[in-house]
Design an enzyme around this catalytic site. Structure first.
Site, short mmCIF file in Angstrom:
data_model
loop_
_atom_site.label_atom_id
_atom_site.label_comp_id
_atom_site.label_asym_id
_atom_site.label_seq_id
_atom_site.Cartn_x
_atom_site.Cartn_y
_atom_site.Cartn_z
N GLN A 61 -3.25 8.68 49.77
CA GLN A 61 -2.93 9.86 50.58
C GLN A 61 -4.18 10.63 51.00
O GLN A 61 -4.44 10.79 52.17
CB GLN A 61 -1.96 10.78 49.84
CG GLN A 61 -1.34 11.83 50.73
CD GLN A 61 -0.01 12.33 50.19
OE1 GLN A 61 0.56 11.79 49.25
NE2 GLN A 61 0.52 13.37 50.80
N ASP A 62 -4.96 11.12 50.03
CA ASP A 62 -6.24 11.75 50.37
C ASP A 62 -7.19 11.57 49.20
O ASP A 62 -6.78 11.16 48.11
CB ASP A 62 -6.08 13.22 50.78
CG ASP A 62 -5.67 14.15 49.66
OD1 ASP A 62 -5.15 13.66 48.63
OD2 ASP A 62 -5.88 15.36 49.80
N PRO A 63 -8.48 11.84 49.39
CA PRO A 63 -9.46 11.58 48.33
C PRO A 63 -9.22 12.47 47.11
O PRO A 63 -8.59 13.53 47.19
CB PRO A 63 -10.80 11.92 49.00
CG PRO A 63 -10.54 11.84 50.47
CD PRO A 63 -9.12 12.27 50.65
N ASN A 129 -4.74 17.65 49.47
CA ASN A 129 -4.11 17.68 50.80
C ASN A 129 -4.62 18.82 51.67
O ASN A 129 -3.96 19.19 52.65
CB ASN A 129 -2.58 17.75 50.69
CG ASN A 129 -1.99 16.55 49.98
OD1 ASN A 129 -2.35 15.42 50.29
ND2 ASN A 129 -1.11 16.78 49.04
#
Length: 217
Positions: A61-63, A129
């Site tokens: 999804q994101d780092p 996020n």
């Protein structure tokens, strides 16, 4: 920015001047606060796994948003960094599926054609996020669309509801989808554990006449 073949293919799915918008976003984001991963690693997934060699996608999804964790590859952290909870669960499932892997850096997967892509390529420090919905999704959706056009089979590993929504872009019958709940502690016992994504991926690749991934390397 990205490997040149990736660059040209991705560009065809984006509005005109979108790369310029991305660069402007990056200039502002990195100038205004602490952002992960380091800027030179934002496009690392596309730099270390060329399009022509990509045979598996693992979509995150994101780092990671903690210090020194994010390195530009989904779920991976540098070797000297403790594994975050999702990665601990990925390695637990790998151990149950194929065998134990003691290291946290997944770069050796990337070098074997496993594209470790996050849907968002940057995150503000401490804000999960925090860059969602601002710039990245059209770009990373384009990556999936590029892979969908490949003539050779790709195994798309989609963990969790967010990743599974991307099935809409995978329409080429040559490709394969492996999906399950996310490996995070909140959902890992709802079907991630026991899903055997690693052996299933290799079984698909070998059936297609391709070399499996050495997941323990």
């Amino acid at each position: 920015m990205a490997h040149s073949i990736w660059h040209e293919k991705i560009k065809s799915f984006l509005p005109e001047h979108y790369y310029g918008r991305i660069n402007h976003f990056l200039d502002e984001a990195y100038a205004s606060g602490l952002v992960y991963p380091p800027r030179e690693n934002v496009f690392k997934a596309l730099q270390v796994t060329p399009l022509e060699e990509t045979k598996v996608l693992i979509l995150g999804q994101d780092p990671y948003h903690g210090p020194k964790q994010a390195q530009g590859l989904s779920f991976s952290v540098p070797e000297e960094i403790s594994a975050p909870p999702s990665l601990i669960n990925i390695l637990k499932e790998l151990a149950d599926d194929i065998g134990p892997r003691d290291h946290h850096d997944l770069s050796t997967w990337a070098s074997q054609g496993v594209l470790l892509l996050n849907a968002c390529l940057t995150v503000p420090a401490g804000q999960a996020n925090g860059h969602a919905g601002l710039i990245w999704e059209p770009f990373t959706d384009a990556v999936i669309k590029v892979l969908n056009e490949k003539d050779s089979p790709v195994v798309f590993i989609l963990w969790g509801a967010y990743a599974r929504k991307k099935k809409a872009f995978i329409t080429n019958p040559k490709h394969h989808i492996i999906e399950s709940p996310h490996p995070s502690p909140l959902s890992s016992y709802r079907g991630f554990f026991g899903s055997k994504p690693f052996s299933r991926t290799n079984a698909i690749l070998e059936k297609e006449g391709m070399t499996g991934v050495d997941w323990l390397k």
